[in-house]
Design an enzyme around this catalytic site. Structure first.
Site, PDB file in Angstrom:
ATOM      1  N   TYR A   1       0.828  -1.210   0.000  1.00  0.00           N
ATOM      2  CA  TYR A   1       0.000   0.000   0.000  1.00  0.00           C
ATOM      3  C   TYR A   1       0.861   1.258   0.000  1.00  0.00           C
ATOM      4  O   TYR A   1       2.028   1.242   0.342  1.00  0.00           O
ATOM      5  CB  TYR A   1      -0.977   0.008   1.177  1.00  0.00           C
ATOM      6  CG  TYR A   1      -0.373   0.312   2.535  1.00  0.00           C
ATOM      7  CD1 TYR A   1      -0.479   1.588   3.080  1.00  0.00           C
ATOM      8  CD2 TYR A   1       0.268  -0.661   3.280  1.00  0.00           C
ATOM      9  CE1 TYR A   1       0.047   1.867   4.337  1.00  0.00           C
ATOM     10  CE2 TYR A   1       0.793  -0.394   4.529  1.00  0.00           C
ATOM     11  CZ  TYR A   1       0.685   0.887   5.048  1.00  0.00           C
ATOM     12  OH  TYR A   1       1.212   1.177   6.293  1.00  0.00           O
ATOM     13  N   CYS A   2       0.218   2.357  -0.432  1.00  0.00           N
ATOM     14  CA  CYS A   2       0.835   3.683  -0.413  1.00  0.00           C
ATOM     15  C   CYS A   2      -0.255   4.675   0.004  1.00  0.00           C
ATOM     16  O   CYS A   2      -1.173   4.314   0.726  1.00  0.00           O
ATOM     17  CB  CYS A   2       1.436   4.026  -1.779  1.00  0.00           C
ATOM     18  SG  CYS A   2       0.219   4.153  -3.108  1.00  0.00           S
ATOM     19  N   ARG A   3      -0.157   5.899  -0.446  1.00  0.00           N
ATOM     20  CA  ARG A   3      -1.158   6.896  -0.055  1.00  0.00           C
ATOM     21  C   ARG A   3      -2.467   6.702  -0.814  1.00  0.00           C
ATOM     22  O   ARG A   3      -3.545   6.776  -0.244  1.00  0.00           O
ATOM     23  CB  ARG A   3      -0.613   8.309  -0.293  1.00  0.00           C
ATOM     24  CG  ARG A   3      -1.511   9.408   0.269  1.00  0.00           C
ATOM     25  CD  ARG A   3      -0.946  10.788   0.069  1.00  0.00           C
ATOM     26  NE  ARG A   3      -0.603  11.060  -1.323  1.00  0.00           N
ATOM     27  CZ  ARG A   3      -1.481  11.390  -2.260  1.00  0.00           C
ATOM     28  NH1 ARG A   3      -2.754  11.499  -1.987  1.00  0.00           N
ATOM     29  NH2 ARG A   3      -1.081  11.616  -3.490  1.00  0.00           N
TER      30      ARG A   3
ATOM     31  N   ILE B   1      -3.857   4.134   1.903  1.00  0.00           N
ATOM     32  CA  ILE B   1      -4.097   4.271   3.346  1.00  0.00           C
ATOM     33  C   ILE B   1      -5.431   4.972   3.616  1.00  0.00           C
ATOM     34  O   ILE B   1      -6.089   4.712   4.617  1.00  0.00           O
ATOM     35  CB  ILE B   1      -2.918   4.998   4.052  1.00  0.00           C
ATOM     36  CG1 ILE B   1      -3.024   4.888   5.579  1.00  0.00           C
ATOM     37  CG2 ILE B   1      -2.819   6.459   3.619  1.00  0.00           C
ATOM     38  CD1 ILE B   1      -2.808   3.504   6.147  1.00  0.00           C
TER      39      ILE B   1
END
Length: 104
Positions: A65-67, A94
């Site tokens: 995952y990332c932003r 996120i």
């Protein structure tokens, strides 16, 4: 496609399985937005990113995952090209996770 885009609920379910790694590819500054428990962080923008990823165990399942889900999608594609097979990208990043966790 060599990886799967999944929603936060499926991501949460996969976190309960054995032999998985939650991989956070955001920058250290982005940690203020929260994180998923048990994460390992490798900053996508680090010059040694590819070398750090190459050290990971290809036998494990990676929940990435990332932003927003964009960088993590790029990481999934890169890791697939490097021979990793069990790759899952958190759609919405996120933000989607925080929303799902606050609902449940």
């Amino acid at each position: 496609m060599k990886y799967q885009n999944i929603n936060a609920e499926t991501f949460a379910e996969l976190r309960t399985t054995e032999n998985h790694v939650v991989l956070d590819v955001r920058t250290p500054g982005e940690l203020a937005e929260g994180s998923i428990p048990g994460y390992t962080m490798i900053n996508f923008f680090d010059p040694n990113f590819r070398e750090e990823v190459a050290k990971l165990d290809k036998a494990k399942t990676y929940l990435i995952y990332c932003r927003s889900g964009n960088r993590s999608g790029q990481v999934c594609a890169l890791m697939a090209d490097m021979g990793f097979e069990k790759l899952y990208n958190l759609q919405g990043g996120i933000g989607a996770w925080n929303k799902a966790v606050s609902i449940s």
